[in-house]
Write a protein that holds these residues in place. Structure first.
Motif: not given
Length: 107
Positions: A5-8, A13-15, A23-26, A58-60
């Motif tokens: 999962l890329s940082s972008s 996803v977090a946004w 939750p930030a789960i894709l 990054d937590g996602v």
């Protein structure tokens, strides 16, 4: 690594998750259909399923079910925002062909 999962993508996803109070789960799933045979489906998940592969950036978390992972193994989920629009894209090394919109592929 099975999938990345890329940082972008993680930031997007977090946004989205924050705006929807989820939750930030894709979740990435591969389904039959689309103009090339298979298509990607994205959505927020409440929690991983027992047979999901889970990767974190990054937590996602990105979760992929055990059937879909074989079709995207080695790939990267990215988020692109350009003149063509904003969307999640999969850089899939297993795809032998794809469509112009980038959501359908064949192996």
């Amino acid at each position: 690594m099975d999938i990345a999962l890329s940082s972008s993508a993680a930031a997007r996803v977090a946004w989205i998750a924050q705006r929807q109070s989820k939750p930030a789960i894709l979740r990435l799933a591969v389904e039959g259909g689309g103009c090339s045979g298979f298509q990607y489906r994205f959505g927020l998940a409440d929690e991983p399923e027992a047979d999901d592969l889970v990767v974190e950036t990054d937590g996602v978390r990105l979760v992929v079910d055990s059937m879909s992972i074989d079709l995207v193994r080695g790939g990267t989920v990215d988020f692109v925002d350009n003149l063509g629009g904003a969307s999640f894209k999969v850089d899939n090394p297993n795809a032998t062909a794809g469509c112009g919109c980038g959501t359908s592929f064949s192996v």
